[in-house]
Design a protein around this motif. Structure first.
Motif, PDB file in Angstrom:
ATOM      1  N   THR A  96       0.767  -1.097   0.074  1.00  0.00           N
ATOM      2  CA  THR A  96      -0.425  -0.520  -0.049  1.00  0.00           C
ATOM      3  C   THR A  96       1.321   1.219   0.337  1.00  0.00           C
ATOM      4  OG1 THR A  96       0.499   0.039   2.254  1.00  0.00           O
ATOM      5  CG2 THR A  96      -2.320  -0.799   0.758  1.00  0.00           C
ATOM      6  N   GLU A  97       0.330   2.188  -0.413  1.00  0.00           N
ATOM      7  CA  GLU A  97       0.859   3.199  -0.348  1.00  0.00           C
ATOM      8  C   GLU A  97       1.563   3.985   0.817  1.00  0.00           C
ATOM      9  OE1 GLU A  97       0.184   7.987  -1.440  1.00  0.00           O
ATOM     10  OE2 GLU A  97      -1.160   6.881  -1.965  1.00  0.00           O
ATOM     11  N   GLN A  98       0.709   3.578   1.832  1.00  0.00           N
ATOM     12  CA  GLN A  98       0.794   4.066   4.383  1.00  0.00           C
ATOM     13  C   GLN A  98       2.550   2.870   3.678  1.00  0.00           C
ATOM     14  OE1 GLN A  98      -1.417   3.053   6.536  1.00  0.00           O
ATOM     15  NE2 GLN A  98      -0.701   3.616   7.988  1.00  0.00           N
ATOM     16  N   ASN A  99       2.576   1.768   3.498  1.00  0.00           N
ATOM     17  CA  ASN A  99       3.716   1.090   4.026  1.00  0.00           C
ATOM     18  C   ASN A  99       5.019   1.547   2.518  1.00  0.00           C
ATOM     19  OD1 ASN A  99       1.859  -0.507   5.420  1.00  0.00           O
ATOM     20  ND2 ASN A  99       1.696  -2.297   3.955  1.00  0.00           N
ATOM     21  N   LYS A 100       4.492   1.946   1.099  1.00  0.00           N
ATOM     22  CA  LYS A 100       5.261   2.213   0.359  1.00  0.00           C
ATOM     23  C   LYS A 100       6.114   3.656   1.756  1.00  0.00           C
ATOM     24  CE  LYS A 100       4.628   5.430  -1.567  1.00  0.00           C
ATOM     25  NZ  LYS A 100       4.811   7.057  -2.058  1.00  0.00           N
ATOM     26  N   GLU A 101       5.640   5.052   2.457  1.00  0.00           N
ATOM     27  CA  GLU A 101       6.183   6.202   2.469  1.00  0.00           C
ATOM     28  C   GLU A 101       7.048   5.732   3.651  1.00  0.00           C
ATOM     29  OE1 GLU A 101       6.482   9.176   1.724  1.00  0.00           O
ATOM     30  OE2 GLU A 101       4.479   7.920   0.281  1.00  0.00           O
ATOM     31  N   ALA A 102       6.480   4.554   4.736  1.00  0.00           N
ATOM     32  CA  ALA A 102       6.944   4.557   6.039  1.00  0.00           C
ATOM     33  C   ALA A 102       8.533   2.686   5.547  1.00  0.00           C
ATOM     34  CB  ALA A 102       6.163   3.449   6.476  1.00  0.00           C
ATOM     35  N   HIS A 103       8.153   2.966   3.742  1.00  0.00           N
ATOM     36  CA  HIS A 103       9.409   1.678   3.700  1.00  0.00           C
ATOM     37  C   HIS A 103       9.091   0.039   4.102  1.00  0.00           C
ATOM     38  CE1 HIS A 103      11.743   4.707   1.546  1.00  0.00           C
ATOM     39  NE2 HIS A 103      12.201   4.874   2.613  1.00  0.00           N
TER      40      HIS A 103
END
Length: 430
Positions: A96-103
């Motif tokens: 997800t985008e949220q996981n992408k932002e948090a690597h």
């Protein structure tokens, strides 16, 4: 599919930085690969199977990195909430985008560890198969121009144009469950722009469509969902490549309840428009043929205020080969058994539309389904109250039925001749 985290044994040391090869080397790696693509570069993943396949497979658009040294990330063209990025464990993750932002090291799929490189063109990935279970799968990854992808898809769909022109009707059969009547049936190809995937409209239920949704699966659903390419409805196939028609799709799932699907071996058969019209024209004749062309319907077991529907229903004169048969109660002449415009069998005062002032009805059934095969019935208990009852409905060849009745009366008369006097006793009251 919900994102999941693989077992920790599959993760590498999160402290291994992708910049270990040096700033200039990392920047050159990303720039050289992407710069070698003529046109807008996209990343294409294929080969994933299982519950997460529709999220993992597909075309991902390049999104700018924060700096030349930062690995680029990609967003799924069909699912904007799905991203491909390098996480803290030096693996490419689909999440997800949220996981992408948090690597974050969690999602639907992950690659082997990399160092300043894109995923291998062919390699082993961890993919969420079902219920959070991880499975090793061989996926293919390619970085190409978006224009090439679009041209290849358009060419694939254009290649089936001749096939659809010859046999534009698809017949789905063998679906079972509460929505089976909306899945089974004849679907006719609607006009579509050249190079676009076709959509098929149900000839009997115009609001039911067969189409390719955003998840690249063939879905049977409503017109509204078809227009939105929504991955939701009554049945769906495994994801397919461009140019694959429903006749070659596999892994069909059919709804059996609220948000519950089960695997069913659907049969999808192509036919010409003439073949479809011939079947529709003779569907009622074909249904009555095993019964000698005409039948008597016997209803029994109805209880409560609707018990008057029990009895024998005789066939009315046929109004045409394409029209459904209609029947009338042998005792209560105002009661008719007919196939209504709402695709239900009704016992009512009407002989054509059904419904108004009805005493009993079935669920929705296809043309050609006679009352004794129509499934469950609901019986009126007065007003707007309907009660589902397990009544028995049987169909008998007309001549054989009348012959059996005649034989029964003859037997009864023979007994009366032997004992012509009948004693009646036990009556009480005025």
């Amino acid at each position: 599919a919900r994102s999941a985290r693989p077992p920790m044994s599959r993760l590498v040391d999160a402290g291994r930085s992708s910049s270990s090869r040096g700033p200039s080397t990392a920047a050159r790696t990303w720039r050289d690969v992407l710069g070698g693509v003529r046109g807008l570069p996209v990343l294409v993943i294929s080969g994933a199977s299982g519950q997460s396949a529709s999220r993992v497979n597909g075309v991902y658009e390049l999104r700018s990195a924060t700096s030349p040294l930062t690995p680029p990330c990609f967003r799924h063209r069909e699912w904007p909430e799905v991203w491909l990025y390098v996480a803290a464990d030096s693996r490419w993750w689909v999440s997800t985008e949220q996981n992408k932002e948090a690597h974050a090291c969690t999602g639907w799929a992950y690659s082997e560890p990399v160092k300043d490189t894109f995923p291998r063109s062919s390699g082993i990935w961890g993919v969420v198969r079902d219920q959070g279970r991880w499975e090793k799968q061989a996926l293919k990854v390619a970085i190409v121009a978006l224009e090439n992808v679009q041209q290849a898809a358009a060419k694939a769909w254009a290649s089936v144009t001749a096939e659809l022109a010859a046999k534009p009707v698809l017949v789905i059969s063998k679906a079972a469950g509460a929505k089976a009547h909306l899945v089974n049936g004849m679907y006719c190809a609607a006009k579509a722009p050249v190079g676009e995937p076709p959509a098929f409209q149900n000839l009997e239920f115009p609001e039911a469509w067969l189409y390719i949704a955003k998840d690249r699966r063939w879905w049977v659903s409503s017109r509204k969902r078809k227009d939105e390419r929504c991955a939701s409805g009554w049945a769906y196939s495994d994801p397919v490549e461009a140019g694959v028609l429903p006749t070659l799709a596999s892994g069909w799932m059919v709804t059996v309840g609220s948000r519950k699907f089960e695997t069913q071996d659907l049969l999808v058969t192509p036919m010409t428009m003439q073949q479809a019209e011939d079947i529709r024209r003779h569907v009622w004749t074909a249904a009555l043929r095993p019964l000698g062309g005409s039948c008597v319907i016997v209803v029994s077991g109805a209880q409560g205020k609707g018990s008057a529907i029990n009895g024998i229903y005789d066939p009315l004169p046929a109004t045409g080969e394409q029209e459904p048969p209609a029947f009338r109660h042998r005792v209560f002449a105002q009661m008719h058994l007919c196939y209504g415009e709402d695709r239900r069998w009704w016992i009512s005062a009407s002989t054509n539309s059904g419904g108004a002032g009805g005493w009993a009805h079935t669920g929705v059934v296809h043309m050609g389904v006679l009352p004794h095969r129509a499934g469950k019935w609901k019986i009126s208990q007065g007003g707007d109250v309907w009660e589902q009852q397990d009544i028995k409905v049987a169909a008998h060849p007309r001549e054989a039925f009348e012959s059996n009745i005649l034989i029964a009366w003859q037997r009864a008369l023979a007994e009366i001749r032997e004992r012509p006097v009948v004693d009646i006793m036990g009556a009480v009251g005025p």
